[in-house]
Design a protein around this motif. Structure first.
Motif, PDB file in Angstrom:
ATOM      1  N   GLY A 170      28.984  44.221  45.579  1.00  0.00           N
ATOM      2  CA  GLY A 170      30.429  44.205  45.379  1.00  0.00           C
ATOM      3  C   GLY A 170      30.988  42.802  45.510  1.00  0.00           C
ATOM      4  N   LEU A 171      32.139  42.597  44.893  1.00  0.00           N
ATOM      5  CA  LEU A 171      32.766  41.281  44.883  1.00  0.00           C
ATOM      6  C   LEU A 171      34.240  41.385  45.246  1.00  0.00           C
ATOM      7  N   ALA A 172      34.724  40.374  45.939  1.00  0.00           N
ATOM      8  CA  ALA A 172      36.155  40.198  46.183  1.00  0.00           C
ATOM      9  C   ALA A 172      36.612  39.079  45.256  1.00  0.00           C
ATOM     10  N   HIS A 173      37.546  39.396  44.363  1.00  0.00           N
ATOM     11  CA  HIS A 173      38.045  38.438  43.369  1.00  0.00           C
ATOM     12  C   HIS A 173      39.429  37.960  43.778  1.00  0.00           C
ATOM     13  N   VAL A 174      39.701  36.703  43.525  1.00  0.00           N
ATOM     14  CA  VAL A 174      41.040  36.156  43.694  1.00  0.00           C
ATOM     15  C   VAL A 174      41.503  35.707  42.317  1.00  0.00           C
ATOM     16  N   LEU A 183      49.874  45.912  36.833  1.00  0.00           N
ATOM     17  CA  LEU A 183      48.480  45.975  37.280  1.00  0.00           C
ATOM     18  C   LEU A 183      48.294  46.881  38.489  1.00  0.00           C
ATOM     19  N   ILE A 184      49.259  46.909  39.386  1.00  0.00           N
ATOM     20  CA  ILE A 184      49.147  47.744  40.582  1.00  0.00           C
ATOM     21  C   ILE A 184      49.368  49.217  40.231  1.00  0.00           C
ATOM     22  N   GLU A 185      50.386  49.484  39.403  1.00  0.00           N
ATOM     23  CA  GLU A 185      50.709  50.874  39.069  1.00  0.00           C
ATOM     24  C   GLU A 185      49.671  51.527  38.163  1.00  0.00           C
ATOM     25  N   THR A 186      49.085  50.750  37.257  1.00  0.00           N
ATOM     26  CA  THR A 186      48.052  51.256  36.350  1.00  0.00           C
ATOM     27  C   THR A 186      46.918  50.238  36.338  1.00  0.00           C
ATOM     28  N   PRO A 187      46.031  50.310  37.319  1.00  0.00           N
ATOM     29  CA  PRO A 187      44.966  49.315  37.428  1.00  0.00           C
ATOM     30  C   PRO A 187      44.120  49.241  36.157  1.00  0.00           C
ATOM     31  N   PRO A 188      43.638  48.056  35.841  1.00  0.00           N
ATOM     32  CA  PRO A 188      42.837  47.891  34.627  1.00  0.00           C
ATOM     33  C   PRO A 188      41.476  48.566  34.737  1.00  0.00           C
ATOM     34  N   LEU A 237      36.795  49.551  40.279  1.00  0.00           N
ATOM     35  CA  LEU A 237      37.832  48.737  40.903  1.00  0.00           C
ATOM     36  C   LEU A 237      38.269  49.454  42.173  1.00  0.00           C
ATOM     37  N   VAL A 238      37.783  48.954  43.298  1.00  0.00           N
ATOM     38  CA  VAL A 238      38.027  49.597  44.588  1.00  0.00           C
ATOM     39  C   VAL A 238      39.462  49.384  45.035  1.00  0.00           C
ATOM     40  N   GLY A 239      39.992  48.201  44.802  1.00  0.00           N
ATOM     41  CA  GLY A 239      41.349  47.900  45.235  1.00  0.00           C
ATOM     42  C   GLY A 239      41.913  46.705  44.503  1.00  0.00           C
ATOM     43  N   VAL A 292      38.914  44.025  44.413  1.00  0.00           N
ATOM     44  CA  VAL A 292      37.563  44.300  44.905  1.00  0.00           C
ATOM     45  C   VAL A 292      36.882  45.213  43.893  1.00  0.00           C
ATOM     46  N   THR A 293      35.684  44.792  43.459  1.00  0.00           N
ATOM     47  CA  THR A 293      34.896  45.601  42.518  1.00  0.00           C
ATOM     48  C   THR A 293      33.523  45.885  43.107  1.00  0.00           C
TER      49      THR A 293
END
Length: 137
Positions: free
Chosen positions: A62-66, A92-97, A104-106, A132-133
């Motif tokens: 897993g990865l944490a992206h900025v 992006l928050i309401e309808t995550p890609p 996409l965990v978060g 986070v993926t």
């Protein structure tokens, strides 16, 4: 060959943002870029940077992206740039890609700031997001 998690996330972001009627209403269509284009009419939105770090000991876990989204405007105040950045974040928050090959965990907004650039007429609103993926399967 599948995309790397960063490329898959980038693709998902561009697809989601480009498909948003709410963002098109404040920005216009065809105004989302990877870098600030020369000669482009204002306003526009740029995915300025994307970085990633492993969540655990190995990137395959897993990865944490900025992510840094930047809205640039020459409106009479910073309102237009902030509205564009806030709308992009809300979309992006309401309808995550969708992120091909990844779950996409978060996704959350980490910061939002704005400033007037040195030219004295361009406003820049910068939104930082954290995503986070994890690999599917």
């Amino acid at each position: 060959m599948s995309d790397t998690p960063q490329l898959a996330l980038r693709k998902g972001l561009f697809e989601r943002l480009s498909a948003s009627a709410a963002l098109s209403a404040v920005l216009g269509s065809g105004r989302i870029f990877d870098k600030s284009p020369r000669g482009q009419a204002f306003p526009f939105l740029v995915l300025e940077s994307i970085s990633a770090e492993p969540l655990l000991s190995h990137p395959d876990e897993g990865l944490a992206h900025v992510l840094r989204l930047v809205a640039l405007s020459r409106g009479g105040s910073r309102d237009e740039a902030l509205t564009i950045a806030e709308t992009a974040g809300r979309v992006l928050i309401e309808t995550p890609p969708a992120v091909d090959g990844q779950h996409l965990v978060g996704l959350q907004v980490s910061s939002l700031s704005s400033r007037l650039l040195r030219d004295g007429r361009t406003f820049r609103a910068e939104m930082t997001l954290r995503a986070v993926t994890e690999p599917i399967g």
